[in-house]
Each structure stands twice: as C-alpha cells, then as structure tokens.
Write an enzyme that holds these catalytic residues in place. Structure first.
Site, PDB file in Angstrom:
ATOM      1  N   GLU A 264      45.642  41.128  34.444  1.00  0.00           N
ATOM      2  CA  GLU A 264      46.109  40.329  33.983  1.00  0.00           C
ATOM      3  C   GLU A 264      47.182  39.178  34.160  1.00  0.00           C
ATOM      4  O   GLU A 264      48.297  39.065  33.564  1.00  0.00           O
ATOM      5  CB  GLU A 264      46.776  41.219  32.971  1.00  0.00           C
ATOM      6  CG  GLU A 264      47.967  41.930  33.649  1.00  0.00           C
ATOM      7  CD  GLU A 264      47.072  43.418  33.791  1.00  0.00           C
ATOM      8  OE1 GLU A 264      45.965  43.445  34.236  1.00  0.00           O
ATOM      9  OE2 GLU A 264      47.902  44.572  34.540  1.00  0.00           O
ATOM     10  N   ASN A 265      46.591  38.632  34.924  1.00  0.00           N
ATOM     11  CA  ASN A 265      48.082  37.474  36.424  1.00  0.00           C
ATOM     12  C   ASN A 265      48.284  36.666  34.863  1.00  0.00           C
ATOM     13  O   ASN A 265      48.329  36.263  33.944  1.00  0.00           O
ATOM     14  CB  ASN A 265      46.612  36.321  37.175  1.00  0.00           C
ATOM     15  CG  ASN A 265      46.066  37.705  38.105  1.00  0.00           C
ATOM     16  OD1 ASN A 265      46.348  38.390  38.771  1.00  0.00           O
ATOM     17  ND2 ASN A 265      44.560  37.535  37.808  1.00  0.00           N
ATOM     18  N   HIS A 297      42.696  42.673  25.351  1.00  0.00           N
ATOM     19  CA  HIS A 297      43.880  44.004  26.684  1.00  0.00           C
ATOM     20  C   HIS A 297      44.220  42.726  27.367  1.00  0.00           C
ATOM     21  O   HIS A 297      45.609  43.019  27.303  1.00  0.00           O
ATOM     22  CB  HIS A 297      42.881  44.781  27.359  1.00  0.00           C
ATOM     23  CG  HIS A 297      43.722  45.722  28.118  1.00  0.00           C
ATOM     24  ND1 HIS A 297      44.033  47.225  27.675  1.00  0.00           N
ATOM     25  CD2 HIS A 297      43.379  45.606  29.190  1.00  0.00           C
ATOM     26  CE1 HIS A 297      43.907  47.607  28.840  1.00  0.00           C
ATOM     27  NE2 HIS A 297      44.171  46.540  29.989  1.00  0.00           N
ATOM     28  N   GLU A 298      44.158  42.442  28.129  1.00  0.00           N
ATOM     29  CA  GLU A 298      44.364  41.395  28.978  1.00  0.00           C
ATOM     30  C   GLU A 298      45.878  40.786  28.289  1.00  0.00           C
ATOM     31  O   GLU A 298      46.418  40.583  29.540  1.00  0.00           O
ATOM     32  CB  GLU A 298      43.425  40.492  30.369  1.00  0.00           C
ATOM     33  CG  GLU A 298      42.428  41.173  30.866  1.00  0.00           C
ATOM     34  CD  GLU A 298      43.409  42.697  31.070  1.00  0.00           C
ATOM     35  OE1 GLU A 298      44.437  42.316  31.884  1.00  0.00           O
ATOM     36  OE2 GLU A 298      41.974  43.567  31.274  1.00  0.00           O
ATOM     37  N   HIS A 301      48.380  42.585  27.768  1.00  0.00           N
ATOM     38  CA  HIS A 301      49.768  42.542  29.033  1.00  0.00           C
ATOM     39  C   HIS A 301      50.576  41.843  28.624  1.00  0.00           C
ATOM     40  O   HIS A 301      51.518  41.832  29.613  1.00  0.00           O
ATOM     41  CB  HIS A 301      48.772  42.642  30.129  1.00  0.00           C
ATOM     42  CG  HIS A 301      47.889  44.245  30.410  1.00  0.00           C
ATOM     43  ND1 HIS A 301      48.426  45.472  30.665  1.00  0.00           N
ATOM     44  CD2 HIS A 301      46.777  44.669  31.144  1.00  0.00           C
ATOM     45  CE1 HIS A 301      48.349  46.310  31.066  1.00  0.00           C
ATOM     46  NE2 HIS A 301      46.873  45.695  31.373  1.00  0.00           N
TER      47      HIS A 301
HETATM   48  N1  TRP Z   1      45.608  45.641  35.300  1.00  0.00           N
HETATM   49  C1  TRP Z   1      43.851  45.459  35.130  1.00  0.00           C
HETATM   50  C2  TRP Z   1      43.885  46.058  33.521  1.00  0.00           C
HETATM   51  O1  TRP Z   1      43.714  45.244  32.601  1.00  0.00           O
HETATM   52  C3  TRP Z   1      42.522  46.259  36.129  1.00  0.00           C
HETATM   53  C4  TRP Z   1      42.658  46.412  37.048  1.00  0.00           C
HETATM   54  C5  TRP Z   1      43.499  47.092  37.859  1.00  0.00           C
HETATM   55  C6  TRP Z   1      42.143  45.960  38.289  1.00  0.00           C
HETATM   56  N2  TRP Z   1      42.373  46.966  39.520  1.00  0.00           N
HETATM   57  C7  TRP Z   1      41.943  46.560  39.166  1.00  0.00           C
HETATM   58  C8  TRP Z   1      40.873  44.908  38.246  1.00  0.00           C
HETATM   59  C9  TRP Z   1      41.826  45.416  40.210  1.00  0.00           C
HETATM   60  C10 TRP Z   1      40.956  44.216  38.680  1.00  0.00           C
HETATM   61  C11 TRP Z   1      40.409  44.889  40.006  1.00  0.00           C
HETATM   62  O2  TRP Z   1      43.596  47.396  32.857  1.00  0.00           O
HETATM   63 ZN    ZN Z   2      45.015  47.371  31.396  1.00  0.00          ZN
END
Ligand code: TRP
Ligand code: ZN
Length: 855
Positions: A264-265, A297-298, A301
């Site tokens: 979710e950058n 989902h993303e 976020h």
């Molecule tokens: N935060 C991401 C999500 O939406 C998941 C995530 C955590 C992730 N670490 C990662 C994605 C490393 C790719 C690589 O849930």
């Molecule tokens: Zn997430």
C-alpha cells in the site's frame, strides 16, 4: 544457527524515537549494480542522545551533518551506524550510499524484476536503500528525484510529480513530492519500460484524481477489471467510512517478482501482477474476486495504515486486521454477504485455526519477534479482522461508525497502538472494553461448548455456554474472553420461535433460559459471530433438519459440514445427509454460489485438524480414503440431480466476472467434480477443459487430472503447450500437478521442479509448485516414506539462499507435524534438524523452523 544470536524484539521494550526525521529528500541515480542514493534528512530532537540509523548492505560514500564531514565520528556495523559527539536540536544529515539492485534476490529494498526497478520497504526494507531510523513512528514528508536512462521511460515515486526533463547522454529525470508525512515503510520507487491504463475519479467533494495502472507493454488490455475495482473501492470508502482520497493521482504498478500479494505505498501501490492482470482466458472467477478484494485492501490502507499508521510492528493488526475487515465488508457488499462470510470463515479455519493450534500460535498482537516478516500471519490479518467484526456486533453498527469516526478524527497523522483504537470506542460508547481487549493478547482458539435442557412442563429451555481457551506457546493460563454468540431457536416447522438475538458469554460458564412453546433446535454462532470452535452434541436428525431449514445461511452450510464430518470421522451412513444435500443444492430459491459451497466436502486438511482435535491419531491415507468414499457415494446418489444442474447452470452469455455468472459456473464446476466419477463424466470434463473461459476450463482440467481419468495427461499437456508463454496461467498448471492426489504426483512435481527451465526463484512459481505441494496435497506430502518431506525441505533450503522471506513463509507447511504418527514425526524432525543445521541459515527461516521444531 543464527537464531541463537539473533535479537528478540519485545513490545514491552518500546521506547520513543531519539531523533525524528521530519523532511527527507532522496536522489537516485539508477544503475543495476551501482545505484547511488543521496539522502538529505532534516532531524529534530526526540528523546535525544546518539544518532543511531538503520542500514544494511549499504556502501557509505559520504556523510555530513549541517555540511560538516562526520565520517570520522561514525561507527558502522552490520545493522546500521552510530554517530557520536554532540548534536544540535535540529540538524541536516546528508549521506550518499551505493547499492546493487541487480543482486537483490530477497526482493526487499530496491530490486530489479524483469528489467524494471521497484522497491519493497515494509516492514524493514528502507534500511537497504539508505541509512534511516527505519521504524513506523518516524513520519516525514518525502521529495524524490530519480535519474535513469531513457530506456526506462517511466519514473515513479510517492505523491505528485513536480518536475521532469531530459539529461545529458540519453538520460532523464523525474521529481516527486509526497505532502503527507509517512513512515519509511511506505516509500516506493519504480522505474521501467511500462505502459499505463488510465482513468479518473471525482471525489465526493469534487476533487479530480488521475488513476493509472502501470504494466509491461502487452498487458494493458488486462487491467480493466482492476481499474473498475479501484473506482468502486474509492466510492465505497467515501460512502461507508466517509473517507476520501487525498492526492491528485493514484497509481498501481504490477510487478512479476513479489514476495506477497500487494503493498500500500502512499499513492503508489505495488502489486504482484497476479492480483492485477485479468482476462476471461487467463483468470478464473476466483482470481477476479481476489483482484477486487486486494485492490480494495490496498486502497483502504490509505486511511487505515497510511494516514493513521502503527507505532511499532507489534501493532501490525491495527492496520491489517482493520483493513482486512474493511475489504471483506466491501466484497460482501459487492457480491453476496452469505457467500463471502462462508468463504472468509473457511479461510480462517484452514489457515488461522491451524496456526492457533500449533507451535506458531501467537496473539493478534504478538509480544515478541525475531524477524517481523514472520508475523504477517493469518492470526494478525484474519483473526485481527474477526476481532473487529465482534466489536461491531457487540456495540452495534451505529456505535461502530461513531467509534471509527472518532478514531480517524483523533489520530489522523499519528502512529498508533491498539490502545488508541480501543480507546476511541471506549470513549465514544462509554463502555469498558478491557475484557474485550483480551482478544488481542491471548492466543489460541477458544472452545465453546454448548449444552441444553428442555423442561417440557415449565416450557423452559436452558442453554449453557462454556468457554475453554487452550494453552499456547508461552501462555499457559488464560482468562475468560467476551464471546458474542448470535443465535436462533427453531421450531419443528423451521420457524423462529423467538426473534434471533445475541448472547454474550463473558464468564467461563453461563446458563441462559428461554420460555418456549416447544423444544427448539438451536442454531448457534450464526454468521460465525466469533472465531471459536463450537462443540455441541447433535443428532444426525438435528443436523439434517438445520441443513434443510436454518434461515441463517452460514449455519445451513455449517450443518452440511457437520453431516459430512460425521460421515467421514465416524463412518456414519451418509444417506440421509446426501438426500438433504440433494434437496438443498437443487433448491432454485437459493443462490447458485451458495449451493456450490454446499456441494464442497471437507478437505483432507480440515479432517486432519478435526481428527486431531478429537484426540485421535491422524492417518493421512485413511483420511484421504474416507474422503474418496464420501465423494463416490455422493456422486452415485446425486448423479441425476447433478446432471440436471450441470445442464441448467451452463452460462451461454458472454463472459462476465460478476457474482451471478460466477455463481452459476461454480455450481456447475462442483457438479462436474462429482460427475467425473460417473460413466460418461470424463467426456463432459474433457469437453469443458478444451475450450471456453479459464473459469470453465480449469475446474474441468483439475477434475480430470485429479481423478486420473482417461485422457487426463493429454489434456494437461495440451493446456501446458497452449499457455507456455504466460507465466500466470502456467502457475495454474503447476498447481494442478502439485495438488494431485494421484500416486505419481511427487514424481511429476520433482521432474518439473528439477528441469532447467523452471524459474523457481520467482515466488509465484515457487509457491505454485513447491508451496502448493506441501500445503495443498496432504496425502502426498505426508507420504509414509518421507519422500515428500525431503523434497520440500530441499527446496525450502534452496530458496532460503536467495529469498528468506519466501522460504520462511513456505516452511510453515511443517507446522502441523505433531499431529501425525511417531514414524512421520521422526521423518519431519530429521528434516527440521537438517534445516536448522544448514550453514548461512537466514534469521527468517531459522525463527520459523526453530519454533516449529520446539512443538
Ligand atoms: N502491507 C501489505 C498488505 O497489504 C503486506 C506486506 C507486508 C507486504 N510485507 C510485505 C507485501 C512485503 C509485499 C512484500 O497486507
Ligand atoms: Zn494490508
């Protein structure tokens, strides 16, 4: 083994940042083996003291504080640097490092995927890009300049583009600025030869947002569904949570080499291409549904994760549990609430209950870790979402909305804790949530036992509920939790004897009484109102009655599961169940998607868990044989209605991934899975496998291959040849092989894995073959010879050498080893010990395998 020396991080040891980064300017000069990164960071004093910055695999070229060369004051170690000597309360740190994206096979930090530069910084990847206080409670605004050859025409980072232009020598640059303070784990950069699928969105308050999905040339015609899902997500978040998007552009980039689903950058989501690209020929209905859910989902976020982030990684469920809960709500609204709920619960039981019952069990908010990457778990995500669902059920929809509103208003721009989250609800409802908070700290799936008594004379029905929470690693004693139990009491005609309601169990045991005109059949834990294991002695007659009559779709489905489990575990005669099933699946008033779920029998894995929970030894061969026998019996007894359904559910319109069409295809596929066992069934499957949308071909091909029907090998080979050019479709072919119960499955999987052209370093390929074999083929993985274990351990070790995160996640397949007989346990122990003894074992794999071995 590195885990002996690796540091354990503890929640109790949290301290606020010593120095806080407020503004960050990064300048990248991209080159495969020598990328230069210049960082100019404005620091302000927090608690003060020495400046400690995280950094890994960085070659430091220069370091200045307020323009003064400080290299002599630096102490650099494997995890970062420390600057000694006095510092003013505010200063500018400027440092240049060199990094090598090309050799970065761990896919963390800045890496190259098919010639395209991309980043992955969650959880601790930013420290592989530059020296920084790489922790989520340090939030800064970022400005980024990217310089690269023109052969990489698209240069992206977070926020909005503020400048771009040509440079000397066939090079060019772009500058981006993100006005919203964010933690470093949300930083992203992409540079590549990409094309975009564009659209736009006007927010509720009238702001225009450019939407762009970037893919490799040739893939642009497979983005329409993701774009549609994005726009619907944006509208839904406005309507349901009152949350608007906050930049003038939102971008998604599809990447082929990616450790997880998506990231979710801020303003620049990066996706595993599997969750973006879709066409009727290359994606199944399930793929479309996953794309919709993950895009949502993303995007969600942006508020739950980005605008309000986590204080530390122990609070991961603050963003993940809430965001999963939100994406599940969204998908339920977009499709069917009942079907969505059943699918979510099936997932929860298969992944989270399994985790909670084994050596990797941990609370929704863990209290310690060695490698945080190992805590992106079903417990944090899925159980974290269940906890929010329970909260909403307990306080009611309107109070939930008010509480969330307060949370957003109070904590926007902050890095928060679970206490902040619960505090918002405590303050908005005036309720004491301290007992409810145990859901975040106590691991293990509570067992809820229900017993009842009927006093015919007094017309009084009493229902006793009792909770027992099993011991889990590090937690021997548990306190009673708050368990919301939605219920109905059904009369003999299937009518509700009282209005359906909610019982709240907050003690170890409590008895609830009702005055009723007749003895009811109770329907408990409707909609699966709490993540618990319900135990209640039921007769077959009662189960069949609920399968036929329950007004709660979840419990109607659950009653069918209970019938199937009884047939499988106790060898009960399935005749009455199968007749009730035939009636239910041909009931045209019910949604075909729901009926398809009724027709799915418990998996071997589900039965292994149930057998183990009942205290019986788990024999994978016997479980598989029992499943086969039940499916044979079902195919025989339901043959006529299944043939009718197969004909009636045919989709003749042009393909659409919508829930209605997908439901018909799912029911048709469920019928075919059984019909393939009947005379002429393989002909139906061969015909279906040969043409049509992937969602029709794939279940037919799977049914053929997994039943070993005549022509299966030829059909598989034809499919492979037709799709050899498309890795995402080829993954499906790999999975069919990996999950085949046929006796020669391991030989075939070994042959594919061992061939020179198998691109095993790509996480999607690895998971589709090696991961799916271990996690999705119990009867072959647990082969009594130990050959399955050995093959799997070999590949996990091989992957650990290039990508520890993926190796560790995959190795979780061993977590259930204590369920099996002594001989199998010995075989697994030998493999676990072999892994633990490996030279250069990663901390990721070392932690996971170490915990599993200790079971
Ligand atoms: N935060 C991401 C999500 O939406 C998941 C995530 C955590 C992730 N670490 C990662 C994605 C490393 C790719 C690589 O849930
Ligand atoms: Zn997430």
């Amino acid at each position: 083994m590195r885990t002996d020396t690796a540091r354990t991080v503890k929640l109790a040891e949290y301290t606020p940042p010593a120095w806080i980064a407020e503004t960050v300017r990064l300048e990248f000069d991209l080159a495969p083996t020598a990328t230069r990164v210049l960082a100019r960071i404005r620091f302000r004093k927090g608690t003060g003291g020495k400046l400690r910055l995280d950094g890994e695999a960085l070659a430091l070229k220069s370091a200045f504080v307020d323009g003064e060369d400080v290299r002599k004051r630096l102490e650099i170690d494997g995890e970062g640097l420390t600057l000694s000597g006095p510092l003013p309360d505010e200063f500018t740190w400027e440092a240049e490092v060199e990094i090598a994206p090309e050799g970065n096979t761990a896919l963390e930090g800045l890496y190259l995927s098919n010639g395209m530069y991309c980043t992955q910084c969650e959880a601790e990847g930013f420290r592989k890009i530059t020296y920084f206080p790489d922790r989520p409670d340090v939030m800064a605004t970022y400005e980024v300049r990217i310089e690269a050859p023109k052969s990489l025409p698209v240069l992206l980072s977070n926020g909005e583009k503020i400048d771009e232009g040509a440079l000397e020598g066939d090079r060019h640059f772009a500058e981006w600025r993100d006005p919203w303070p964010k933690p470093s784990y949300l930083f992203a950069l992409v540079a590549g030869d990409l094309v975009s699928h564009d659209d736009q969105f006007v927010t509720e308050s009238g702001r225009e947002v450019e939407l762009k999905i970037f893919v490799r040339p040739g893939d642009e015609d497979r983005c329409a569904y993701a774009m549609d899902a994005l726009k619907r997500s944006m509208r839904w978040d406005e309507r349901v949570y009152g949350r608007e998007y906050d930049l003038s552009i939102f971008m998604i980039v599809a990447v082929d080499d990616f450790n997880m689903g998506a990231m979710e950058n801020k303003g620049l989501n990066i996706f595993n291409s599997k969750y973006v690209l879709a066409s009727p020929e290359t994606a199944t209905d399930r793929d479309y549904a996953l794309i919709e859910g993950i895009i949502a989902h993303e995007y969600f976020h942006n508020w739950t994760g980005n605008r309000i982030t986590c204080r530390d990684w122990f609070q991961l469920c603050l963003k993940e549990g809430l965001t999963v809960y939100r994406d599940q709500q969204f998908s339920a609204d977009a499709r069917s609430h009942a079907v969505q709920r059943i699918e979510d619960v099936a997932q929860l039981r298969a992944r989270q209950f399994r985790e909670d019952a084994g050596p990797l069990a941990h609370p929704v908010r863990p209290e310690e870790y060695i490698e945080i990457n190992n805590f992106y778990t079903a417990t944090v995500y899925e159980k974290g979402a269940e906890v929010i669902g329970m909260l909403r059920r307990l306080i009611g929809h309107d109070e939930y909305r008010k509480g969330v509103e307060l949370y957003f208003n109070r904590h926007d721009g902050q890095a928060c804790t679970i206490e902040d989250w619960l505090g918002a609800f405590q303050d908005s409802t005036g309720r004491d949530l301290s007992q409810f908070a145990l859901w975040y700290s106590q691991a293990g799936t509570p067992k809820l036992t229900a017993t009842s008594a009927w006093d015919a004379e007094a017309g009084e029905y009493s229902l006793t509920l009792r909770q027992d929470i099993p011991a889990t690693p590090g937690q021997d004693v548990k306190m009673p939790m708050v368990i919301p139990v939605a219920y109905g009491l059904l009369g003999s005609e299937g009518q509700e004897l009282v209005p359906p309601g909610l019982l709240v169990l907050d003690k170890t045991e409590e008895t609830f009484t009702f005055r009723l005109p007749e003895e009811p059949v109770p329907s408990l834990l409707r909609e699966f109102s709490a993540p618990v294991i319900l135990e209640r002695e039921t007769s077959e007659a009662e189960r069949v009655f609920l399968l036929a009559n329950d007004t709660d779709a979840f419990n109607k489905w659950e009653a069918g599961r209970a019938c199937a489990r009884a047939a499988l575990m106790e060898g009960a005669d399935p005749a009455a169940y199968l007749d009730a099933l035939a009636a239910a699946v041909t009931d045209d008033r019910q949604d075909p998607a729901f009926r398809a779920l009724l027709l799915g029998f418990p998996s071997d894995e589900e039965m292994a868990a149930a057998t183990h929970a009942a205290g019986k030894p788990v024999d994978p061969d016997a479980i598989h044989a029992a499943g086969e026998a039940l499916r044979e019996a079902a195919a025989e007894r339901l043959e006529a209605p299944l043939r009718d359904l197969y004909a009636a559910m045919e989709v003749t319109e042009a393909y659409s991934p919508d829930a209605e069409q997908a439901g018909r295809r799912a029911l048709r596929a469920a019928a075919l899975r059984l019909l393939v066992r009947r005379p002429g069934g393989a002909d139906l499957a061969r015909a279906a496998a040969a043409s049509g949308p992937l969602s029709e071909q794939l279940p037919a091909l799977t049914a053929l291959a997994h039943s070993g029907a005549e022509g299966a090998d030829a059909a598989m080979e034809a499919f492979r040849a037709a799709w050899a050019h498309d890795p995402l479709v080829t993954d499906k072919w790999l999975m069919i092989h990996a999950m085949s119960p046929q006796p020669d499955a391991l030989d075939k999987v070994k042959a594919i894995a061992g061939s020179d052209d198998f691109p095993w370093r790509n996480p999607n390929r690895f998971r589709s073959l090696i991961g799916a074999f271990a996690a999705g083929n119990p009867v072959r993985f647990h082969d009594a010879s130990g050959a399955g274990y050995r093959f799997f351990a070999d590949w996990v070790l091989k992957m650990d050498g290039v990508n520890p995160q993926t190796a560790a996640r995959t190795a979780g397949a061993f977590e259930t080893w204590r369920r099996y007989d002594v001989k199998r346990q010995g075989l697994v122990a030998a493999e676990l010990d072999r892994i633990l003894a490996a030279p250069r074992l990663s901390k990721d794999l070392g932690e996971i395998v170490g915990r599993i071995r200790k079971a």
